[in-house]
Design a protein around this motif. Structure first.
Motif, PDB file in Angstrom:
ATOM      1  N   ALA A  24     -14.240 -12.338  14.590  1.00 53.22           N
ATOM      2  CA  ALA A  24     -12.806 -12.121  14.424  1.00 53.22           C
ATOM      3  C   ALA A  24     -12.033 -12.859  15.515  1.00 53.22           C
ATOM      4  N   GLN A  25     -12.513 -12.770  16.741  1.00 49.81           N
ATOM      5  CA  GLN A  25     -11.853 -13.458  17.850  1.00 49.81           C
ATOM      6  C   GLN A  25     -11.958 -14.975  17.672  1.00 49.81           C
ATOM      7  N   GLN A  26     -13.095 -15.434  17.203  1.00 53.43           N
ATOM      8  CA  GLN A  26     -13.262 -16.872  16.973  1.00 53.43           C
ATOM      9  C   GLN A  26     -12.316 -17.355  15.879  1.00 53.43           C
ATOM     10  N   ASN A  27     -12.142 -16.555  14.840  1.00 56.59           N
ATOM     11  CA  ASN A  27     -11.204 -16.917  13.770  1.00 56.59           C
ATOM     12  C   ASN A  27      -9.782 -16.999  14.302  1.00 56.59           C
ATOM     13  N   LYS A  28      -9.421 -16.049  15.159  1.00 54.69           N
ATOM     14  CA  LYS A  28      -8.087 -16.052  15.752  1.00 54.69           C
ATOM     15  C   LYS A  28      -7.907 -17.288  16.632  1.00 54.69           C
ATOM     16  N   MET A  29      -8.932 -17.626  17.399  1.00 54.16           N
ATOM     17  CA  MET A  29      -8.888 -18.804  18.268  1.00 54.16           C
ATOM     18  C   MET A  29      -8.718 -20.073  17.427  1.00 54.16           C
ATOM     19  N   THR A  30      -9.432 -20.155  16.333  1.00 56.66           N
ATOM     20  CA  THR A  30      -9.339 -21.320  15.453  1.00 56.66           C
ATOM     21  C   THR A  30      -7.940 -21.442  14.867  1.00 56.66           C
ATOM     22  N   THR A  31      -7.381 -20.325  14.424  1.00 57.74           N
ATOM     23  CA  THR A  31      -6.038 -20.331  13.841  1.00 57.74           C
ATOM     24  C   THR A  31      -4.990 -20.734  14.880  1.00 57.74           C
ATOM     25  N   CYS A  32      -5.059 -20.134  16.057  1.00 50.16           N
ATOM     26  CA  CYS A  32      -4.092 -20.461  17.117  1.00 50.16           C
ATOM     27  C   CYS A  32      -4.217 -21.921  17.528  1.00 50.16           C
ATOM     28  N   ASN A  33      -5.436 -22.411  17.630  1.00 48.96           N
ATOM     29  CA  ASN A  33      -5.679 -23.801  18.014  1.00 48.96           C
ATOM     30  C   ASN A  33      -5.106 -24.752  16.969  1.00 48.96           C
ATOM     31  N   ALA A  34      -5.294 -24.439  15.706  1.00 46.70           N
ATOM     32  CA  ALA A  34      -4.764 -25.281  14.629  1.00 46.70           C
ATOM     33  C   ALA A  34      -3.233 -25.281  14.647  1.00 46.70           C
ATOM     34  N   ASP A  35      -2.640 -24.109  14.889  1.00 47.73           N
ATOM     35  CA  ASP A  35      -1.183 -24.024  14.962  1.00 47.73           C
ATOM     36  C   ASP A  35      -0.640 -24.850  16.123  1.00 47.73           C
ATOM     37  N   ALA A  36      -1.304 -24.774  17.267  1.00 48.31           N
ATOM     38  CA  ALA A  36      -0.864 -25.534  18.441  1.00 48.31           C
ATOM     39  C   ALA A  36      -0.974 -27.029  18.179  1.00 48.31           C
ATOM     40  N   THR A  37      -2.016 -27.445  17.494  1.00 44.26           N
ATOM     41  CA  THR A  37      -2.197 -28.858  17.160  1.00 44.26           C
ATOM     42  C   THR A  37      -1.121 -29.312  16.181  1.00 44.26           C
ATOM     43  N   THR A  38      -0.835 -28.488  15.184  1.00 45.53           N
ATOM     44  CA  THR A  38       0.193 -28.810  14.201  1.00 45.53           C
ATOM     45  C   THR A  38       1.557 -28.975  14.872  1.00 45.53           C
ATOM     46  N   LYS A  39       1.827 -28.124  15.861  1.00 41.96           N
ATOM     47  CA  LYS A  39       3.104 -28.190  16.571  1.00 41.96           C
ATOM     48  C   LYS A  39       3.134 -29.310  17.613  1.00 41.96           C
ATOM     49  N   GLY A  40       1.992 -29.949  17.829  1.00 43.14           N
ATOM     50  CA  GLY A  40       1.928 -31.063  18.778  1.00 43.14           C
ATOM     51  C   GLY A  40       2.054 -30.626  20.226  1.00 43.14           C
ATOM     52  N   LEU A  41       1.616 -29.414  20.537  1.00 42.97           N
ATOM     53  CA  LEU A  41       1.729 -28.903  21.901  1.00 42.97           C
ATOM     54  C   LEU A  41       0.626 -29.471  22.782  1.00 42.97           C
ATOM     55  N   LYS A  42       0.992 -29.772  24.034  1.00 45.09           N
ATOM     56  CA  LYS A  42       0.025 -30.297  24.994  1.00 45.09           C
ATOM     57  C   LYS A  42       0.293 -29.705  26.363  1.00 45.09           C
ATOM     58  N   GLY A  43      -0.701 -29.744  27.206  1.00 43.02           N
ATOM     59  CA  GLY A  43      -0.553 -29.310  28.595  1.00 43.02           C
ATOM     60  C   GLY A  43      -0.192 -27.841  28.729  1.00 43.02           C
ATOM     61  N   ASP A  44       0.779 -27.582  29.643  1.00 47.38           N
ATOM     62  CA  ASP A  44       1.183 -26.208  29.922  1.00 47.38           C
ATOM     63  C   ASP A  44       1.792 -25.512  28.711  1.00 47.38           C
ATOM     64  N   GLU A  45       2.521 -26.264  27.885  1.00 47.25           N
ATOM     65  CA  GLU A  45       3.100 -25.667  26.672  1.00 47.25           C
ATOM     66  C   GLU A  45       2.002 -25.136  25.767  1.00 47.25           C
ATOM     67  N   ARG A  46       0.928 -25.901  25.624  1.00 49.73           N
ATOM     68  CA  ARG A  46      -0.191 -25.487  24.772  1.00 49.73           C
ATOM     69  C   ARG A  46      -0.884 -24.261  25.356  1.00 49.73           C
ATOM     70  N   LYS A  47      -1.085 -24.261  26.680  1.00 53.98           N
ATOM     71  CA  LYS A  47      -1.733 -23.119  27.328  1.00 53.98           C
ATOM     72  C   LYS A  47      -0.918 -21.847  27.123  1.00 53.98           C
ATOM     73  N   THR A  48       0.400 -21.959  27.302  1.00 54.45           N
ATOM     74  CA  THR A  48       1.276 -20.804  27.128  1.00 54.45           C
ATOM     75  C   THR A  48       1.243 -20.319  25.683  1.00 54.45           C
ATOM     76  N   TYR A  49       1.321 -21.252  24.747  1.00 53.57           N
ATOM     77  CA  TYR A  49       1.295 -20.888  23.329  1.00 53.57           C
ATOM     78  C   TYR A  49      -0.032 -20.213  22.972  1.00 53.57           C
ATOM     79  N   MET A  50      -1.128 -20.780  23.414  1.00 57.44           N
ATOM     80  CA  MET A  50      -2.446 -20.225  23.088  1.00 57.44           C
ATOM     81  C   MET A  50      -2.592 -18.819  23.665  1.00 57.44           C
ATOM     82  N   SER A  51      -2.123 -18.626  24.892  1.00 58.36           N
ATOM     83  CA  SER A  51      -2.202 -17.315  25.515  1.00 58.36           C
ATOM     84  C   SER A  51      -1.419 -16.288  24.715  1.00 58.36           C
TER      85      SER A  51
END
Length: 100
Positions: A24-51
């Motif tokens: 379940a946690q891995q699925n959530k990580m995959t979903t959040c990671n895909a969303d961050a990639t779609t939004k084009g987030l990088k660096g600190d913005e990506r870390k904040t979004y993922m958290s």
């Protein structure tokens, strides 16, 4: 030998339940990671979004079917927000929107 079966069974069940939780946690990580990639987030913005994304409660309401009234309420709320309505103007708009 028979006494060894019960502890092994309990141990096996514990390991299986941990495997499901990890999935379940891995699925959530995959979903959040895909969303961050779609939004084009990088660096600190990506870390904040993922958290924030990983700390969020699971979205169970997406699988729930909304009633027609709930759908109308969601649409009217979104429209009122888009139009930046507040106070009496929002109340008037929501009333007329929900009566349609």
């Amino acid at each position: 030998m028979k006494m060894l079966h019960a502890p092994l069974l309990v141990l096996g069940l514990l390991l299986c339940s941990q495997g499901f939780a990890a999935t379940a946690q891995q699925n959530k990580m995959t979903t959040c990671n895909a969303d961050a990639t779609t939004k084009g987030l990088k660096g600190d913005e990506r870390k904040t979004y993922m958290s924030t994304c990983l700390k969020a409660a699971p979205v169970a309401s997406t699988t729930k079917t909304l009633t027609p009234q709930q759908q109308k309420m969601t649409t009217c709320n979104a429209t009122a927000k888009t139009q930046n309505l507040s106070g009496d103007a929002r109340k008037t708009f929501m009333s007329s929107c929900l009566k349609k």
